[in-house]
Write an enzyme that holds these catalytic residues in place. Structure first.
Site, PDB file in Angstrom:
ATOM      1  N   ASN A  12      19.761  -6.208   1.604  1.00  0.00           N
ATOM      2  CA  ASN A  12      19.476  -5.609   0.300  1.00  0.00           C
ATOM      3  C   ASN A  12      18.611  -4.360   0.429  1.00  0.00           C
ATOM      4  O   ASN A  12      18.018  -3.905  -0.534  1.00  0.00           O
ATOM      5  CB  ASN A  12      18.800  -6.630  -0.621  1.00  0.00           C
ATOM      6  CG  ASN A  12      19.826  -7.621  -1.155  1.00  0.00           C
ATOM      7  OD1 ASN A  12      21.000  -7.291  -1.288  1.00  0.00           O
ATOM      8  ND2 ASN A  12      19.392  -8.837  -1.427  1.00  0.00           N
ATOM      9  N   GLU A  14       0.823  -1.215   0.000  1.00  0.00           N
ATOM     10  CA  GLU A  14       0.000   0.000   0.000  1.00  0.00           C
ATOM     11  C   GLU A  14       0.859   1.269   0.000  1.00  0.00           C
ATOM     12  O   GLU A  14       0.531   2.255  -0.663  1.00  0.00           O
ATOM     13  CB  GLU A  14      -0.916   0.027   1.239  1.00  0.00           C
ATOM     14  CG  GLU A  14      -1.995  -1.028   1.247  1.00  0.00           C
ATOM     15  CD  GLU A  14      -1.548  -2.344   1.888  1.00  0.00           C
ATOM     16  OE1 GLU A  14      -0.334  -2.656   1.882  1.00  0.00           O
ATOM     17  OE2 GLU A  14      -2.419  -3.072   2.381  1.00  0.00           O
ATOM     18  N   SER A  72      20.512  -7.080 -22.007  1.00  0.00           N
ATOM     19  CA  SER A  72      19.104  -6.779 -22.255  1.00  0.00           C
ATOM     20  C   SER A  72      18.963  -5.582 -23.187  1.00  0.00           C
ATOM     21  O   SER A  72      19.781  -4.663 -23.183  1.00  0.00           O
ATOM     22  CB  SER A  72      18.388  -6.513 -20.932  1.00  0.00           C
ATOM     23  OG  SER A  72      19.032  -5.478 -20.230  1.00  0.00           O
ATOM     24  N   ARG A 130      10.601   1.138  -3.883  1.00  0.00           N
ATOM     25  CA  ARG A 130      11.046  -0.038  -4.632  1.00  0.00           C
ATOM     26  C   ARG A 130      11.045  -1.284  -3.754  1.00  0.00           C
ATOM     27  O   ARG A 130      11.636  -1.293  -2.694  1.00  0.00           O
ATOM     28  CB  ARG A 130      12.482   0.178  -5.134  1.00  0.00           C
ATOM     29  CG  ARG A 130      12.581   0.608  -6.577  1.00  0.00           C
ATOM     30  CD  ARG A 130      12.063  -0.422  -7.531  1.00  0.00           C
ATOM     31  NE  ARG A 130      13.022  -1.467  -7.819  1.00  0.00           N
ATOM     32  CZ  ARG A 130      13.840  -1.438  -8.862  1.00  0.00           C
ATOM     33  NH1 ARG A 130      13.817  -0.443  -9.717  1.00  0.00           N
ATOM     34  NH2 ARG A 130      14.672  -2.424  -9.069  1.00  0.00           N
ATOM     35  N   CYS A 131      10.389  -2.337  -4.238  1.00  0.00           N
ATOM     36  CA  CYS A 131      10.371  -3.595  -3.501  1.00  0.00           C
ATOM     37  C   CYS A 131      10.904  -4.704  -4.393  1.00  0.00           C
ATOM     38  O   CYS A 131      10.827  -4.610  -5.612  1.00  0.00           O
ATOM     39  CB  CYS A 131       8.938  -3.958  -3.107  1.00  0.00           C
ATOM     40  SG  CYS A 131       8.171  -2.729  -2.069  1.00  0.00           S
ATOM     41  N   GLU A 172      30.955  -1.326 -14.643  1.00  0.00           N
ATOM     42  CA  GLU A 172      30.287  -0.021 -14.725  1.00  0.00           C
ATOM     43  C   GLU A 172      31.279   1.069 -14.366  1.00  0.00           C
ATOM     44  O   GLU A 172      31.735   1.136 -13.229  1.00  0.00           O
ATOM     45  CB  GLU A 172      29.105  -0.021 -13.752  1.00  0.00           C
ATOM     46  CG  GLU A 172      28.402   1.301 -13.664  1.00  0.00           C
ATOM     47  CD  GLU A 172      27.147   1.237 -12.799  1.00  0.00           C
ATOM     48  OE1 GLU A 172      26.427   0.234 -12.873  1.00  0.00           O
ATOM     49  OE2 GLU A 172      26.915   2.189 -12.062  1.00  0.00           O
ATOM     50  N   HIS A 189      21.826   4.452 -16.711  1.00  0.00           N
ATOM     51  CA  HIS A 189      20.837   4.929 -15.739  1.00  0.00           C
ATOM     52  C   HIS A 189      20.271   6.284 -16.144  1.00  0.00           C
ATOM     53  O   HIS A 189      19.340   6.771 -15.534  1.00  0.00           O
ATOM     54  CB  HIS A 189      21.467   5.032 -14.347  1.00  0.00           C
ATOM     55  CG  HIS A 189      21.990   3.724 -13.852  1.00  0.00           C
ATOM     56  ND1 HIS A 189      21.156   2.668 -13.571  1.00  0.00           N
ATOM     57  CD2 HIS A 189      23.238   3.276 -13.632  1.00  0.00           C
ATOM     58  CE1 HIS A 189      21.886   1.635 -13.170  1.00  0.00           C
ATOM     59  NE2 HIS A 189      23.153   1.977 -13.211  1.00  0.00           N
TER      60      HIS A 189
HETATM   61  N1  GLN Z   1      22.540  -9.266 -18.580  1.00  0.00           N
HETATM   62  C1  GLN Z   1      21.839  -8.414 -17.678  1.00  0.00           C
HETATM   63  C2  GLN Z   1      21.140  -7.319 -18.461  1.00  0.00           C
HETATM   64  O1  GLN Z   1      21.668  -6.859 -19.387  1.00  0.00           O
HETATM   65  C3  GLN Z   1      22.765  -7.796 -16.657  1.00  0.00           C
HETATM   66  C4  GLN Z   1      22.037  -6.942 -15.684  1.00  0.00           C
HETATM   67  C5  GLN Z   1      22.817  -6.582 -14.459  1.00  0.00           C
HETATM   68  O2  GLN Z   1      24.002  -6.809 -14.394  1.00  0.00           O
HETATM   69  N2  GLN Z   1      22.184  -6.012 -13.470  1.00  0.00           N
HETATM   70  O3  GLN Z   1      20.061  -6.884 -18.109  1.00  0.00           O
END
Ligand code: GLN
Ligand code: ZN
Length: 763
Positions: free
Chosen positions: A126, A17, A442, A524-525, A674, A703
């Protein structure tokens, strides 16, 4: 009589909620009053649900984060949000997420676009908190409004509320001095504010205050240890009683310190530090209470109540009324209510306990201690039947898996040849240009993809139609990548909703809840899958999609898997075997997938270990042990392939400096990380450490909606080339592109490919 209490309750709500109320407020679809009313209703419901305890927590509710709440209570707001328009709640959301609701931001010209506070992981959970910001000039000013309001509500309900606050030393420990000044120097300024807060509680007629100092379970140097003494001596003139709460680990060398502080009670996490309970009992002054966290506040398993009573009863005999019992930590880290899980397999469900069920267990323990086990014989019998069923279930224990684990030998994790030799064979096989380009896996998860997946789940789309829909998406992703001129392609992961859930659903030994949501940050959950049994792979999980994708192109297609450590770290895991064993089981299962992909002709296989770093234990002294089995698990997964097969791994947020040797030890042929936001600063780790294999430092911040220019990418890659020889560099984004739009991704990747061409030309 033993006293029962709780350290904190999940605030997001059994049906999330709070999440929906927050998001609707932020989008201007509901008013501030409506949001506040949802908060008040949740608090009321949660107190009523805890009313069977002797003491219930108050002030554990937060609209966004409990650490940010504490910053507001202490009047420690970043200067950049002071003097803004709107009320305190607007400023609160500005610090939390850079902006408040649309309606509060009509002054965008003067107050829009604030930088959000930095977010980081809450100890080894987490959950992510907003990092308090300090500088040498930081001043504190007490604001009791939130706590007074919540205590008033609790009193109106007639529950016995115990306010929960973060203690002064942990508060400083959690924060960051923006000017690199000494945070501890602020302690003398902070303590009078805490003293005033405690006085305020006393004036309200509060008896007990829970003051959380989880920093005590970490390795502290002398100034920090001394700070505890200074702080609690300064607060010793208080008129309320303090329960000093520690959790998430044993106190070890800090146990002595903690039990001598001038407080009125100590809470220890007896799940992680069972043997410290008796030690603490003998060390505490006989005016102090000892609270033991006897129920795991971080997992979803039923407690073995008889086993708990076996060690609680002697403690009760020696402490009498001075014994308190509770969950090990705040229940923030568990879902709310198992009762709503009507789709969960009945046998598995009988093994589980979410927050409400854990509090029921607590009541049973208390009655057994107060009145004898006979008084709760039925409850104990039911509990032991469930524990016994789980202990012996054939669904949990798979002899073939146990045998495979017993047969693991070092050769499993060993590539046939060293990297240098493999690299030559792979180069011949793949025939890639210098500065090869690829992506992390992805591609955008469009509305059509989400709809197809959800209609398939609901049975509105049959398997044939679903497969066709996914193949269309794969074809689209392949065509786009070919048009862009990328060198190593991916299928795009359209069929995956989540990189862990996707594999969990296909592995034996995993179960899924419908409402098992746990707050990750703000609204965020996450709904971690439940790893309940020995892990095995009934059949190939990704081969068909990858094979289809490879058939659409002559370029190499990268197979895409999630690694064992990441699957483990993002699941609720078993408490009946070490994490390392669960991880090895996952490793063997994913290894089979790797080998099947190889057999299907896939020449490049990426095994994501996004969560490797976040699994590091709280205490550095335990890092080596974790890294040893984590790296071994990865190696077992990856290293059974032939020399010609190129293994990639990917890691998010990679601050490598302190674990770089372990990363190298994984022996992946290529690692992508990253780095774009840090302007390649993260590559500092590679100054002192000669990373032997290939690296793709991220050059596109996925991002952000911003499109990186070709020049910017070239510039970043040139910086990278100062640390890593150009012939071992790849060009790729920071992470997967699933959260972006195609119209952002295409120009960004076009620039990335152009940058690679420019680098090749100048090489
Ligand atoms: N292979 C995943 C993607 O591209 C890697 C995602 C991640 O490292 N959080 O979504
Ligand atoms: Zn990533």
């Amino acid at each position: 009589m033993v006293t029962t209490h709780n350290l904190g309750f999940p605030r997001i709500g059994a049906q999330r909620e709070l999440k929906f109320a927050l998001e609707s407020y932020w989008k201007n679809q509901s008013s501030r009053d409506e949001l506040k009313a949802v908060g008040a209703r949740l608090r009321e419901r949660h107190w009523k649900e805890q009313a069977h305890l002797d003491l219930v927590p108050a002030g554990d509710f937060a609209f966004y984060d409990q650490v940010l709440d504490m910053s507001f209570t202490l009047g420690n707001l970043p200067a950049r949000v002071r003097d803004f328009h709107g009320d305190a709640l607007d400023n609160y959301f500005r610090v939390a997420r850079g902006r408040s609701a649309g309606s509060a931001e009509e002054h965008a010209a003067c107050c829009g676009g604030v930088a959000a506070g930095e977010m980081t992981k809450w100890f080894d959970t987490n959950y992510h908190y907003i990092v308090p910001e300090f500088d040498a000039a930081t001043q504190f000013r007490l604001d009791t409004s939130r706590l007074v309001e919540q205590l008033g509500e609790a009193r109106a309900l007639g529950v016995n509320a115990k306010p929960v606050i973060i203690g002064p030393v942990t508060y400083l420990w959690l924060g960051k001095a923006k000017d690199d000044s000494d945070k501890l120097a602020l302690l003398p300024r902070l303590l009078p504010v805490y003293a005033a807060l405690l006085d305020h509680f006393a004036a309200l007629g509060i008896e007990w205050v829970q003051i959380d100092e989880p920093a005590l379970v970490t390795e502290l140097d002398t100034p920090w240890r001394d700070a505890f003494v200074t702080a609690y001596e300064a607060l010793s003139a208080r008129r309320v009683r303090l329960l000093l709460a520690t959790y998430f680990g044993p106190l070890q060398e800090n146990l002595d310190l903690a039990s001598k502080l001038p407080v009125d009670g100590l809470h220890i996490d007896a799940i992680n530090a069972r043997n410290e309970a008796a030690a603490a009992a003998s060390m505490l002054p006989d005016t102090s209470v000892l609270s033991v966290g006897a129920i795991n506040g971080r997992n979803i398993w039923k407690t073995d109540l008889n086993a708990a009573l076996d060690w609680l009863e002697p403690l009760h005999a020696s402490l009498g009324d001075r014994l308190w019992i509770s969950p090990s930590c705040s229940l923030l880290h568990t879902p709310v209510d198992l009762a709503s899980e009507d789709k969960l397999d009945a046998e598995i469900k009988s093994w589980l306990a979410f927050a409400l069920q854990k509090l029921d267990e607590l009541s049973v323990l208390a009655r057994a201690l107060n009145e004898g086990r006979a008084a709760v014989a039925d409850a104990l019998a039911l509990n032991s039947a469930a524990i016994e069923s789980r202990r012996t279930s054939a669904r949990v224990h798979n002899p073939a898996v146990k045998a495979a684990i017993a047969n693991i030998d070092a050769a499993l994790g060993q590539r046939a040849s060293a990297y240098e030799l493999r690299a030559v064979k792979q180069a011949a096989m793949l025939d890639l240009p210098a500065y090869p380009t690829t992506t992390i896996g992805s591609f955008p998860q469009t509305d059509e993809i989400r709809q197809a997946r959800s209609r398939f789940r609901k049975g509105e789309l049959d398997a044939v139609a679903y497969k066709a829909a996914m193949e269309r998406e794969i074809t689209r992703a392949v065509k786009e990548q070919e048009a862009l001129g990328l060198d190593v392609l991916v299928h795009g992961e359209a069929e995956r909703n989540d990189m862990v859930e996707y594999f969990g659903e296909q592995l034996d030994g995993y179960a899924f809840s419908q409402f098992g949501w746990v707050q990750s940050y703000g609204s965020r959950c996450v709904k971690p899958p439940i790893l309940f049994g020995d892990i095995s792979r009934p059949k190939a999980m990704t081969v068909e999609w990858t094979r289809y994708a490879q058939a659409q192109t002559n370029k190499p297609m990268k197979g895409m898997l999630t690694g064992p450590v990441t699957i483990l770290n993002w699941s609720f895991v078993r408490d009946d075997q070490p994490r390392s064993v669960s991880c090895l089981q996952l490793a063997l299962a994913i290894r089979e997938e790797v080998l099947d992909l190889e057999k299907a002709g896939v020449r490049v296989i990426q095994i994501d270990e996004a969560a490797l770093r976040e699994g590091l234990p709280l205490r550095r002294s335990q890092w080596n042990d974790y890294l040893r089995w984590a790296v071994e698990s990865f190696r077992i997964t990856a290293n059974g392939v032939q020399d010609e097969t190129q293994i990639h791994t990917h890691m998010c947020y990679s601050e490598f400096n302190d674990i770089i040797a372990s990363i190298a030890d994984m022996d992946a042929d290529v690692i992508t990380i990253e780095t774009s936001r840090s302007d390649m600063e993260l590559l500092d780790a590679f100054d002192d450490f000669d990373y032997p294999n290939q690296i793709g430092p991220g050059v596109y911040d996925i991002h952000s909606p911003n499109i990186p220019s070709e020049a910017h990418i070239v510039d970043l890659m040139k910086k990278a080339a100062q640390r890593i020889p150009g012939e071992r560099l790849w060009v790729n984004p920071d992470c997967g592109l699933k959260t972006r739009q195609w119209d952002e991704v295409i120009p960004a990747l076009r620039n990335m490919v152009a940058a690679a061409h420019a680098l090749r030309a100048s090489a």
